[in-house]
Motif scaffolding. Structure first.
Motif, PDB file in Angstrom:
ATOM      1  N   TRP A  55      -0.110  33.155  -7.945  1.00  0.00           N
ATOM      2  CA  TRP A  55       1.244  33.621  -8.233  1.00  0.00           C
ATOM      3  C   TRP A  55       1.327  34.457  -9.491  1.00  0.00           C
ATOM      4  O   TRP A  55       2.385  34.996  -9.799  1.00  0.00           O
ATOM      5  CB  TRP A  55       2.203  32.437  -8.355  1.00  0.00           C
ATOM      6  CG  TRP A  55       2.641  31.959  -7.015  1.00  0.00           C
ATOM      7  CD1 TRP A  55       2.032  31.025  -6.251  1.00  0.00           C
ATOM      8  CD2 TRP A  55       3.765  32.415  -6.271  1.00  0.00           C
ATOM      9  NE1 TRP A  55       2.711  30.852  -5.086  1.00  0.00           N
ATOM     10  CE2 TRP A  55       3.787  31.696  -5.068  1.00  0.00           C
ATOM     11  CE3 TRP A  55       4.758  33.347  -6.499  1.00  0.00           C
ATOM     12  CZ2 TRP A  55       4.753  31.894  -4.102  1.00  0.00           C
ATOM     13  CZ3 TRP A  55       5.723  33.537  -5.548  1.00  0.00           C
ATOM     14  CH2 TRP A  55       5.704  32.822  -4.364  1.00  0.00           C
ATOM     15  N   LEU A  60       9.017  36.107  -7.868  1.00  0.00           N
ATOM     16  CA  LEU A  60       9.515  35.157  -6.887  1.00  0.00           C
ATOM     17  C   LEU A  60      10.674  35.750  -6.106  1.00  0.00           C
ATOM     18  O   LEU A  60      10.899  35.414  -4.943  1.00  0.00           O
ATOM     19  CB  LEU A  60       9.938  33.860  -7.574  1.00  0.00           C
ATOM     20  CG  LEU A  60      10.376  32.717  -6.674  1.00  0.00           C
ATOM     21  CD1 LEU A  60       9.242  32.326  -5.732  1.00  0.00           C
ATOM     22  CD2 LEU A  60      10.813  31.534  -7.492  1.00  0.00           C
ATOM     23  N   LYS A  61      11.406  36.670  -6.729  1.00  0.00           N
ATOM     24  CA  LYS A  61      12.544  37.312  -6.082  1.00  0.00           C
ATOM     25  C   LYS A  61      12.132  38.070  -4.810  1.00  0.00           C
ATOM     26  O   LYS A  61      12.897  38.155  -3.852  1.00  0.00           O
ATOM     27  CB  LYS A  61      13.197  38.281  -7.068  1.00  0.00           C
ATOM     28  CG  LYS A  61      14.416  38.966  -6.542  1.00  0.00           C
ATOM     29  CD  LYS A  61      14.978  39.921  -7.585  1.00  0.00           C
ATOM     30  CE  LYS A  61      16.118  40.722  -6.979  1.00  0.00           C
ATOM     31  NZ  LYS A  61      16.590  41.742  -7.913  1.00  0.00           N
ATOM     32  N   ASP A  62      10.922  38.585  -4.785  1.00  0.00           N
ATOM     33  CA  ASP A  62      10.436  39.319  -3.605  1.00  0.00           C
ATOM     34  C   ASP A  62      10.208  38.406  -2.408  1.00  0.00           C
ATOM     35  O   ASP A  62      10.159  38.875  -1.264  1.00  0.00           O
ATOM     36  CB  ASP A  62       9.138  40.049  -3.935  1.00  0.00           C
ATOM     37  CG  ASP A  62       9.343  41.159  -4.950  1.00  0.00           C
ATOM     38  OD1 ASP A  62      10.491  41.633  -5.089  1.00  0.00           O
ATOM     39  OD2 ASP A  62       8.355  41.539  -5.603  1.00  0.00           O
ATOM     40  N   TYR A  63      10.061  37.112  -2.638  1.00  0.00           N
ATOM     41  CA  TYR A  63       9.716  36.183  -1.566  1.00  0.00           C
ATOM     42  C   TYR A  63      10.856  35.245  -1.184  1.00  0.00           C
ATOM     43  O   TYR A  63      10.683  34.396  -0.317  1.00  0.00           O
ATOM     44  CB  TYR A  63       8.487  35.358  -1.967  1.00  0.00           C
ATOM     45  CG  TYR A  63       7.288  36.229  -2.222  1.00  0.00           C
ATOM     46  CD1 TYR A  63       6.547  36.736  -1.173  1.00  0.00           C
ATOM     47  CD2 TYR A  63       6.926  36.581  -3.519  1.00  0.00           C
ATOM     48  CE1 TYR A  63       5.452  37.546  -1.403  1.00  0.00           C
ATOM     49  CE2 TYR A  63       5.840  37.394  -3.758  1.00  0.00           C
ATOM     50  CZ  TYR A  63       5.104  37.874  -2.691  1.00  0.00           C
ATOM     51  OH  TYR A  63       4.032  38.677  -2.925  1.00  0.00           O
ATOM     52  N   THR A  64      11.997  35.357  -1.851  1.00  0.00           N
ATOM     53  CA  THR A  64      13.128  34.496  -1.519  1.00  0.00           C
ATOM     54  C   THR A  64      14.092  35.222  -0.592  1.00  0.00           C
ATOM     55  O   THR A  64      14.150  36.445  -0.559  1.00  0.00           O
ATOM     56  CB  THR A  64      13.885  34.062  -2.788  1.00  0.00           C
ATOM     57  OG1 THR A  64      14.289  35.220  -3.507  1.00  0.00           O
ATOM     58  CG2 THR A  64      13.020  33.186  -3.667  1.00  0.00           C
ATOM     59  N   LEU A  65      14.861  34.466   0.145  1.00  0.00           N
ATOM     60  CA  LEU A  65      15.783  35.013   1.116  1.00  0.00           C
ATOM     61  C   LEU A  65      17.147  35.200   0.447  1.00  0.00           C
ATOM     62  O   LEU A  65      18.028  34.362   0.524  1.00  0.00           O
ATOM     63  CB  LEU A  65      15.897  34.080   2.324  1.00  0.00           C
ATOM     64  CG  LEU A  65      16.529  34.665   3.580  1.00  0.00           C
ATOM     65  CD1 LEU A  65      15.774  35.897   4.028  1.00  0.00           C
ATOM     66  CD2 LEU A  65      16.559  33.634   4.670  1.00  0.00           C
ATOM     67  N   SER A  66      17.297  36.347  -0.233  1.00  0.00           N
ATOM     68  CA  SER A  66      18.548  36.654  -0.914  1.00  0.00           C
ATOM     69  C   SER A  66      19.347  37.652  -0.071  1.00  0.00           C
ATOM     70  O   SER A  66      18.873  38.169   0.941  1.00  0.00           O
ATOM     71  CB  SER A  66      18.274  37.235  -2.298  1.00  0.00           C
ATOM     72  OG  SER A  66      17.586  38.464  -2.171  1.00  0.00           O
ATOM     73  N   ASN A  69      17.571  40.995   0.114  1.00  0.00           N
ATOM     74  CA  ASN A  69      16.453  41.006   1.049  1.00  0.00           C
ATOM     75  C   ASN A  69      16.942  40.942   2.499  1.00  0.00           C
ATOM     76  O   ASN A  69      16.299  41.504   3.391  1.00  0.00           O
ATOM     77  CB  ASN A  69      15.511  39.850   0.758  1.00  0.00           C
ATOM     78  CG  ASN A  69      14.734  40.062  -0.522  1.00  0.00           C
ATOM     79  OD1 ASN A  69      14.608  41.185  -1.002  1.00  0.00           O
ATOM     80  ND2 ASN A  69      14.226  38.991  -1.093  1.00  0.00           N
TER      81      ASN A  69
END
Length: 79
Positions: A55, A60-66, A69
């Motif tokens: 990591w 982490l923002k690239d991998y969370t469902l916001s 995204n």
């Protein structure tokens, strides 16, 4: 760090093998202890080191469902 992880991983696998060898030679208690320590080392030492190495430098923002995204996914047609 990667070399340390490889060496530690190989050492843990060898320890598990030695533990099973002790179990085959009728020393169940020692074999179970060696296997248990190897499993604990893999869970509490090797896995956290692996996660930190993998990591490092990633957001982490690239991998969370916001919501942002979700919009990107709808625009590209990924459902």
């Amino acid at each position: 760090m990667k070399l340390f992880m490889k060496i530690l991983g190989i050492a843990i696998l060898i320890a598990i093998g030695v533990g099973f060898y002790f179990r085959l030679t009728d020393d169940l208690v020692t074999g179970d202890r060696i296997i248990g320590i190897a499993v604990l080392a893999s869970a509490f030492i090797l896995m956290p080191i692996f996660l930190v190495v993998r990591w490092r430098g990633k957001k982490l923002k690239d991998y969370t469902l916001s919501e942002e995204n979700m919009k990107k996914m709808r625009e590209t047609g990924i459902d």
